[in-house]
Scaffold this motif. Sequence first.
Motif, PDB file in Angstrom:
ATOM      1  N   ALA A 111      29.849  63.238 -11.212  1.00  0.00           N
ATOM      2  CA  ALA A 111      29.714  63.861  -9.895  1.00  0.00           C
ATOM      3  C   ALA A 111      28.614  63.213  -9.072  1.00  0.00           C
ATOM      4  O   ALA A 111      28.670  63.215  -7.839  1.00  0.00           O
ATOM      5  CB  ALA A 111      29.445  65.358 -10.054  1.00  0.00           C
ATOM      6  N   ASN A 112      27.599  62.653  -9.728  1.00  0.00           N
ATOM      7  CA  ASN A 112      26.491  62.026  -9.019  1.00  0.00           C
ATOM      8  C   ASN A 112      26.676  60.528  -8.815  1.00  0.00           C
ATOM      9  O   ASN A 112      25.744  59.841  -8.388  1.00  0.00           O
ATOM     10  CB  ASN A 112      25.175  62.265  -9.766  1.00  0.00           C
ATOM     11  CG  ASN A 112      24.582  63.617  -9.465  1.00  0.00           C
ATOM     12  OD1 ASN A 112      25.084  64.361  -8.629  1.00  0.00           O
ATOM     13  ND2 ASN A 112      23.496  63.958 -10.147  1.00  0.00           N
ATOM     14  N   ALA A 113      27.843  59.991  -9.120  1.00  0.00           N
ATOM     15  CA  ALA A 113      28.082  58.563  -8.918  1.00  0.00           C
ATOM     16  C   ALA A 113      27.917  58.206  -7.442  1.00  0.00           C
ATOM     17  O   ALA A 113      28.360  58.948  -6.568  1.00  0.00           O
ATOM     18  CB  ALA A 113      29.486  58.196  -9.390  1.00  0.00           C
ATOM     19  N   ASP A 114      27.289  57.043  -7.174  1.00  0.00           N
ATOM     20  CA  ASP A 114      27.104  56.661  -5.778  1.00  0.00           C
ATOM     21  C   ASP A 114      28.169  55.688  -5.277  1.00  0.00           C
ATOM     22  O   ASP A 114      28.150  55.288  -4.117  1.00  0.00           O
ATOM     23  CB  ASP A 114      25.697  56.090  -5.525  1.00  0.00           C
ATOM     24  CG  ASP A 114      25.351  54.923  -6.428  1.00  0.00           C
ATOM     25  OD1 ASP A 114      26.281  54.311  -7.005  1.00  0.00           O
ATOM     26  OD2 ASP A 114      24.152  54.619  -6.558  1.00  0.00           O
ATOM     27  N   SER A 115      29.124  55.315  -6.162  1.00  0.00           N
ATOM     28  CA  SER A 115      30.234  54.450  -5.739  1.00  0.00           C
ATOM     29  C   SER A 115      31.564  54.978  -6.277  1.00  0.00           C
ATOM     30  O   SER A 115      32.307  54.254  -6.958  1.00  0.00           O
ATOM     31  CB  SER A 115      30.007  53.018  -6.234  1.00  0.00           C
ATOM     32  OG  SER A 115      28.784  52.492  -5.807  1.00  0.00           O
ATOM     33  N   PRO A 116      31.896  56.249  -6.003  1.00  0.00           N
ATOM     34  CA  PRO A 116      33.114  56.816  -6.593  1.00  0.00           C
ATOM     35  C   PRO A 116      34.397  56.106  -6.148  1.00  0.00           C
ATOM     36  O   PRO A 116      35.336  55.999  -6.934  1.00  0.00           O
ATOM     37  CB  PRO A 116      33.084  58.277  -6.130  1.00  0.00           C
ATOM     38  CG  PRO A 116      32.194  58.302  -4.940  1.00  0.00           C
ATOM     39  CD  PRO A 116      31.160  57.251  -5.193  1.00  0.00           C
ATOM     40  N   SER A 117      34.451  55.620  -4.920  1.00  0.00           N
ATOM     41  CA  SER A 117      35.673  54.930  -4.472  1.00  0.00           C
ATOM     42  C   SER A 117      35.895  53.641  -5.247  1.00  0.00           C
ATOM     43  O   SER A 117      37.035  53.305  -5.601  1.00  0.00           O
ATOM     44  CB  SER A 117      35.596  54.647  -2.969  1.00  0.00           C
ATOM     45  OG  SER A 117      35.637  55.848  -2.229  1.00  0.00           O
ATOM     46  N   LEU A 118      34.821  52.899  -5.516  1.00  0.00           N
ATOM     47  CA  LEU A 118      34.936  51.690  -6.335  1.00  0.00           C
ATOM     48  C   LEU A 118      35.349  52.057  -7.761  1.00  0.00           C
ATOM     49  O   LEU A 118      36.147  51.352  -8.388  1.00  0.00           O
ATOM     50  CB  LEU A 118      33.613  50.929  -6.350  1.00  0.00           C
ATOM     51  CG  LEU A 118      33.139  50.331  -5.026  1.00  0.00           C
ATOM     52  CD1 LEU A 118      31.778  49.651  -5.205  1.00  0.00           C
ATOM     53  CD2 LEU A 118      34.158  49.350  -4.463  1.00  0.00           C
ATOM     54  N   ALA A 119      34.803  53.162  -8.262  1.00  0.00           N
ATOM     55  CA  ALA A 119      35.163  53.625  -9.605  1.00  0.00           C
ATOM     56  C   ALA A 119      36.649  53.942  -9.688  1.00  0.00           C
ATOM     57  O   ALA A 119      37.329  53.567 -10.658  1.00  0.00           O
ATOM     58  CB  ALA A 119      34.339  54.857  -9.980  1.00  0.00           C
ATOM     59  N   GLU A 120      37.169  54.630  -8.675  1.00  0.00           N
ATOM     60  CA  GLU A 120      38.585  54.995  -8.665  1.00  0.00           C
ATOM     61  C   GLU A 120      39.464  53.747  -8.573  1.00  0.00           C
ATOM     62  O   GLU A 120      40.537  53.679  -9.192  1.00  0.00           O
ATOM     63  CB  GLU A 120      38.845  55.953  -7.515  1.00  0.00           C
ATOM     64  CG  GLU A 120      38.216  57.326  -7.741  1.00  0.00           C
ATOM     65  CD  GLU A 120      37.910  58.084  -6.464  1.00  0.00           C
ATOM     66  OE1 GLU A 120      38.248  57.554  -5.368  1.00  0.00           O
ATOM     67  OE2 GLU A 120      37.351  59.194  -6.538  1.00  0.00           O
ATOM     68  N   GLU A 121      39.011  52.749  -7.845  1.00  0.00           N
ATOM     69  CA  GLU A 121      39.765  51.497  -7.767  1.00  0.00           C
ATOM     70  C   GLU A 121      39.804  50.805  -9.119  1.00  0.00           C
ATOM     71  O   GLU A 121      40.835  50.286  -9.545  1.00  0.00           O
ATOM     72  CB  GLU A 121      39.137  50.578  -6.724  1.00  0.00           C
ATOM     73  CG  GLU A 121      39.888  49.265  -6.536  1.00  0.00           C
ATOM     74  CD  GLU A 121      39.278  48.384  -5.454  1.00  0.00           C
ATOM     75  OE1 GLU A 121      39.645  47.195  -5.405  1.00  0.00           O
ATOM     76  OE2 GLU A 121      38.438  48.882  -4.674  1.00  0.00           O
ATOM     77  N   PHE A 122      38.663  50.811  -9.826  1.00  0.00           N
ATOM     78  CA  PHE A 122      38.628  50.208 -11.159  1.00  0.00           C
ATOM     79  C   PHE A 122      39.560  50.935 -12.118  1.00  0.00           C
ATOM     80  O   PHE A 122      40.315  50.297 -12.873  1.00  0.00           O
ATOM     81  CB  PHE A 122      37.195  50.230 -11.704  1.00  0.00           C
ATOM     82  CG  PHE A 122      37.102  49.787 -13.143  1.00  0.00           C
ATOM     83  CD1 PHE A 122      37.193  48.449 -13.477  1.00  0.00           C
ATOM     84  CD2 PHE A 122      36.957  50.716 -14.162  1.00  0.00           C
ATOM     85  CE1 PHE A 122      37.134  48.035 -14.805  1.00  0.00           C
ATOM     86  CE2 PHE A 122      36.891  50.316 -15.484  1.00  0.00           C
ATOM     87  CZ  PHE A 122      36.983  48.970 -15.805  1.00  0.00           C
ATOM     88  N   ILE A 123      39.525  52.263 -12.095  1.00  0.00           N
ATOM     89  CA  ILE A 123      40.421  53.034 -12.960  1.00  0.00           C
ATOM     90  C   ILE A 123      41.875  52.659 -12.689  1.00  0.00           C
ATOM     91  O   ILE A 123      42.670  52.470 -13.622  1.00  0.00           O
ATOM     92  CB  ILE A 123      40.201  54.549 -12.757  1.00  0.00           C
ATOM     93  CG1 ILE A 123      38.832  54.967 -13.288  1.00  0.00           C
ATOM     94  CG2 ILE A 123      41.301  55.355 -13.446  1.00  0.00           C
ATOM     95  CD1 ILE A 123      38.458  56.397 -12.961  1.00  0.00           C
ATOM     96  N   ASP A 124      42.207  52.542 -11.424  1.00  0.00           N
ATOM     97  CA  ASP A 124      43.581  52.197 -11.054  1.00  0.00           C
ATOM     98  C   ASP A 124      43.982  50.847 -11.628  1.00  0.00           C
ATOM     99  O   ASP A 124      45.110  50.670 -12.103  1.00  0.00           O
ATOM    100  CB  ASP A 124      43.719  52.190  -9.533  1.00  0.00           C
ATOM    101  CG  ASP A 124      45.167  52.144  -9.083  1.00  0.00           C
ATOM    102  OD1 ASP A 124      45.931  53.068  -9.438  1.00  0.00           O
ATOM    103  OD2 ASP A 124      45.544  51.183  -8.388  1.00  0.00           O
ATOM    104  N   ILE A 125      43.061  49.897 -11.626  1.00  0.00           N
ATOM    105  CA  ILE A 125      43.347  48.561 -12.158  1.00  0.00           C
ATOM    106  C   ILE A 125      43.664  48.626 -13.647  1.00  0.00           C
ATOM    107  O   ILE A 125      44.524  47.890 -14.142  1.00  0.00           O
ATOM    108  CB  ILE A 125      42.167  47.614 -11.878  1.00  0.00           C
ATOM    109  CG1 ILE A 125      42.099  47.291 -10.379  1.00  0.00           C
ATOM    110  CG2 ILE A 125      42.297  46.322 -12.683  1.00  0.00           C
ATOM    111  CD1 ILE A 125      40.850  46.533  -9.967  1.00  0.00           C
ATOM    112  N   THR A 126      42.990  49.539 -14.389  1.00  0.00           N
ATOM    113  CA  THR A 126      43.234  49.614 -15.836  1.00  0.00           C
ATOM    114  C   THR A 126      44.656  50.049 -16.171  1.00  0.00           C
ATOM    115  O   THR A 126      45.096  49.875 -17.313  1.00  0.00           O
ATOM    116  CB  THR A 126      42.250  50.570 -16.537  1.00  0.00           C
ATOM    117  OG1 THR A 126      42.490  51.914 -16.125  1.00  0.00           O
ATOM    118  CG2 THR A 126      40.805  50.188 -16.244  1.00  0.00           C
ATOM    119  N   LEU A 127      45.374  50.616 -15.199  1.00  0.00           N
ATOM    120  CA  LEU A 127      46.754  51.032 -15.425  1.00  0.00           C
ATOM    121  C   LEU A 127      47.770  49.995 -14.937  1.00  0.00           C
ATOM    122  O   LEU A 127      48.973  50.219 -15.048  1.00  0.00           O
ATOM    123  CB  LEU A 127      47.023  52.375 -14.745  1.00  0.00           C
ATOM    124  CG  LEU A 127      46.400  53.592 -15.437  1.00  0.00           C
ATOM    125  CD1 LEU A 127      46.501  54.826 -14.557  1.00  0.00           C
ATOM    126  CD2 LEU A 127      47.073  53.852 -16.788  1.00  0.00           C
TER     127      LEU A 127
END
Length: 434
Positions: free
Chosen positions: A324-340
């Motif tokens: 919840a305290n991540a300062d780059s959540p959009s980048l994190a979500e993009e990375f997760i998407d790449i793993t799929l």
Amino acid sequence: MNHKRTTAVVGTVLAGALALTGCTGQAAGGGDTDDSTLTIWHYENDDSAMGKAWAEAIRIFEEENPDVTVDVEKQTFEQIQKNAKIVLTGDDVPDVMEFNKGNATAGQLAAQGLLTPLTDQAAERGWDKTLTGSLATTARYDEQGLMGSGDWYGVPNYGEFVGVYYNKDMFAELGLAEPTTLDEFEDVLAAFKKEGITPLAEAGAEYPLGQLWYELVLAYGDRDLVDDYQLFANDVDFHDQAMTQATEKLDEWIDKGYIASDSAALTAEDMGVSFIDGTYPIMVSGSWWFGRLASEVQADWGQFNFPGNALHPGSSGNLWVVPANADSPSLAEEFIDITLRPEVQNVLATEGGLPVAGDPSVIDDERTRELTENFQAILDDDGLAYYPDWPVPGYYDVIVSQLQSLVNRSKTPSEVLDGLQSAYDEGKADLLDG
């Protein structure tokens, strides 16, 4: 351009975070305040299937985001498991991290407000189409932190399951074929025992015997029983038909000598070594053994799903979560998407990592392809039924103790079921009332 990757093995990061944060309190809330750095925590070895897949995902992310610095910080499973709650209440947190699934882990963090809900992203990016049924159960948690419903708080991208490993050379010596039903499986066990060979490698001091018991529960049970037992859909009577039949069947196998009398004191490592060296022809255990068997078993061997079962112990792998305290959540979500993406999923496939969206046809190795196809067959039937110790905290030790009593002949099946029922009911009440 500012494009670089840093990798660190982190021990002091957690210690520093513990000094700077309190032991209680909700996350203060992150948001996209940093679009130049993506910090990833995970605990996979570089040469593992997952480690190689995550490296490919990072490579793709860097290629598509040349102005972002990717900071990969290696933790251990134990570090994250033990300290996640304390660390994530602070401000110096990763943007995305690998974390264990289940009520007492990801569910607990979700209920405490320490993870970012990903429900909107799951719909927008199609994760909820790729991950469905029993595979998606571990990604969603309700307000109490119980898995199976509510918001998405994590995204799995590989899987694991329990199946049957067998020594093909030992089968061939007795002219035995791969069984396809429980009756045929019992005929195989009897054939080996008739020749003086104890057929099943087992371990009563750790998880394996409990997973064999659960395979038998699933042989007699159905999805409703799984939902009642694992997700608390309804009350569970341990003396119902499925659990009674399963426990009596396991007791029968012990009585007939299909399981060694000293197995109550054996560990999973003892079990694995005894199968590897050819002492026992059959081992019922998880896909996590595959890589080691491939490198150490000298005999010809193979793997098949537990005969006749539509449901199998297993689940998604660990989850990618966004604090919840991540300062780059959009980048994190993009990375997760790449793993799929297929290119990452197919790395998992070729390395024996059981992808959730891979293509078995890309796998050249016959055994790896067989394992992946067996897992895909389970997914196609929505057949993941999780693990027997998952429902309530501390239940692992209860299952081990009760089933050891069965092997030691100190308890009857009915008494074992009484012990399992009592601890389950107490743990469930604590979870629901807590």
